[in-house]
Design an enzyme around this catalytic site. Structure first.
Site, PDB file in Angstrom:
ATOM      1  N   TRP A 238       0.831  -1.216   0.000  1.00  0.00           N
ATOM      2  CA  TRP A 238       0.000   0.000   0.000  1.00  0.00           C
ATOM      3  C   TRP A 238       0.851   1.244   0.000  1.00  0.00           C
ATOM      4  CZ3 TRP A 238      -4.316  -1.373  -1.806  1.00  0.00           C
ATOM      5  CH2 TRP A 238      -4.915  -2.565  -1.419  1.00  0.00           C
TER       6      TRP A 238
ATOM      7  N   ASP B 145      -1.529   6.929   6.218  1.00  0.00           N
ATOM      8  CA  ASP B 145      -2.586   5.983   5.861  1.00  0.00           C
ATOM      9  C   ASP B 145      -2.791   5.103   7.096  1.00  0.00           C
ATOM     10  OD1 ASP B 145      -4.091   3.826   4.994  1.00  0.00           O
ATOM     11  OD2 ASP B 145      -2.838   3.363   3.251  1.00  0.00           O
TER      12      ASP B 145
ATOM     13  N   LYS C 297     -11.668  -1.880   7.257  1.00  0.00           N
ATOM     14  CA  LYS C 297     -10.813  -2.739   8.066  1.00  0.00           C
ATOM     15  C   LYS C 297     -11.220  -2.700   9.540  1.00  0.00           C
ATOM     16  CE  LYS C 297      -8.284  -3.433   4.382  1.00  0.00           C
ATOM     17  NZ  LYS C 297      -7.338  -2.447   3.859  1.00  0.00           N
TER      18      LYS C 297
HETATM   19  C1  LIG Z   1      -6.818  -2.047   2.435  1.00  0.00           C
HETATM   20  C2  LIG Z   1      -5.822  -0.962   2.457  1.00  0.00           C
HETATM   21  C3  LIG Z   1      -5.776   0.037   1.466  1.00  0.00           C
HETATM   22  C4  LIG Z   1      -6.691   0.036   0.274  1.00  0.00           C
HETATM   23  O1  LIG Z   1      -7.939   0.455   0.656  1.00  0.00           O
HETATM   24  P1  LIG Z   1      -9.111   0.657  -0.413  1.00  0.00           P
HETATM   25  O2  LIG Z   1     -10.162   1.321   0.425  1.00  0.00           O
HETATM   26  O3  LIG Z   1      -9.495  -0.696  -0.905  1.00  0.00           O
HETATM   27  O4  LIG Z   1      -8.609   1.517  -1.504  1.00  0.00           O
HETATM   28  C5  LIG Z   1      -4.840   1.039   1.594  1.00  0.00           C
HETATM   29  N1  LIG Z   1      -3.986   1.075   2.628  1.00  0.00           N
HETATM   30  C6  LIG Z   1      -3.984   0.131   3.603  1.00  0.00           C
HETATM   31  C7  LIG Z   1      -3.019   0.222   4.732  1.00  0.00           C
HETATM   32  C8  LIG Z   1      -4.900  -0.909   3.538  1.00  0.00           C
HETATM   33  O5  LIG Z   1      -4.916  -1.850   4.502  1.00  0.00           O
END
Ligand SMILES: *Cc1c(COP(=O)(O)O)cnc(C)c1O
Length: 355
Positions: A99, A166, A190
């Protein structure tokens, strides 16, 4: 059979949240209409959005001068919104996995984006240390929890330039000093809500400093001014997020979420370290409390499928490791009861005994 849900995302939510969401889908607040069929500008939905924002601010102790936004597009869209809004000349990224790398790659479309450090040499099994953040960067971007590789930055680091994170997979799992960040974002699926909504915490006065034209929908200021209602927001996941935030508050807030996360992690890592059949993949000091990755020890590799089948027969769901790591991944998000981790640990002990 009782199922224990270790899915990495979309993932487990508190049962109460799912029940309250189901009720609102049938009849919101007893108004005789579904959450799904009323205006997002109705007073009933506005109250939901307002409460979600207020709880976000309360639970994370967000200081004055920050906005909380709910937008679409997933965390992946933030990979481009961040540089669109903040990258004038140069940005710095810490590459800690898939990511983080995607975020970095996207930033390169907007200017100079430097990789300050990377742990790619060891399949992202650790968090790089001792790196230098360039002081002429417009911002420094980190991924606090690496969902795939099971590593986590569990403290709020100091950065000489605006810090952007993030936090898709560890938001609300610990207290965060929001004042250290210019922007925090994440996909909700998540640890917060069903998929479809993305949260953004952004420092208002950090905006408006880039010289490029930003498309309306990708400009954070549009969503601040519109109160996340510039266009139709994802009403159902926002409703569930509000319910999850109520649940977190009722359980004792983020400190209690952190206590539970530590308790779950201690139990599972304890077994991984004790049981000769298994070994953890992440560097011990960087182990994630949210995504716990492990594999069969080298001499037992051939038993991997057998353990997987055994664990599944005992109700474990979603423990297959990501294809880039292999083995197993137990995602232990806020809503996962300790009982589930105990059930997985019991499987590991039983498996050892029977071999
Ligand atoms: C799952 C995830 C993403 C991607 O998220 P989307 O909402 O599917 O774009 C980005 N960063 C991290 C750390 C993730 O776990």
């Amino acid at each position: 059979m009782k199922k224990f849900n270790f899915s990495a995302g979309p993932s487990i939510l508190p049962r109460e949240v799912i029940e309250e969401t189901a009720k609102a889908v049938l009849d919101l607040n007893g108004i005789g209409l579904s959450l799904l069929e009323i205006s997002h500008r109705s007073k009933d939905f506005q109250a939901v959005l307002d409460e979600a924002v207020a709880l976000f601010k309360e639970l994370l102790d967000i200081p004055q001068g920050y906005s909380v936004l709910f937008v679409g597009g997933g965390a992946s869209m933030q990979f481009c919104m961040v540089p669109y809004n903040f990258l004038e000349k140069k940005a710095a990224y810490l590459n800690t996995g898939t990511w983080a790398n995607k975020a970095l790659k996207e930033a390169k479309n907007f200017g100079e984006a430097v990789e300050v450090a990377s742990s790619k040499d060891k399949t992202f099994s650790y968090i790089p240390k001792g790196y230098t953040i360039p002081t002429d960067a417009d911002y420094f971007h980190i991924t606090t929890n690496n969902t795939i590789y099971g590593t986590e930055i569990r403290t709020d680091i100091d950065s000489p330039v605006p810090l952007i994170a993030d936090m898709s997979s560890d938001i609300f799992s610990r207290p965060v000093d929001v004042s250290k960040y210019t922007c925090i974002y994440g996909g909700a699926q998540k640890n917060l809500a069903p998929s479809g909504v993305t949260f953004v915490i952004v420092k208002d006065d950090a905006l408006g400093k880039v010289s490029r034209t930003i498309p309306t929908m990708l400009d954070y200021r549009t969503h601040i001014e519109g109160g996340s209602m510039f266009n139709t927001p994802p009403v159902l996941p926002i409703y569930s997020a509000m319910q999850t935030l109520r649940w977190i508050k009722a359980q004792g807030g983020v400190k209690e979420m952190q206590r539970r996360a530590l308790e779950r992690a201690e139990l599972l890592y304890g077994e991984i370290d004790r049981n000769p059949f298994f070994c953890g993949t992440a560097a011990v000091e960087d182990r994630s409390l949210m995504n716990i990755d492990f594999v069969m020890a080298d001499e037992y590799k051939a038993l991997e499928d057998e353990f997987m089948a055994y664990a599944q027969s005992k109700g474990m769901v979603g423990i297959k490791g990501h294809r880039s790591v292999g083995g197993f991944r137990a995602s232990c998000y806020n809503a996962l009861p300790l009982e589930a981790v105990q059930a997985l640990v019991d499987c590991m002990k039983e498996f050892q005994k029977s071999h």
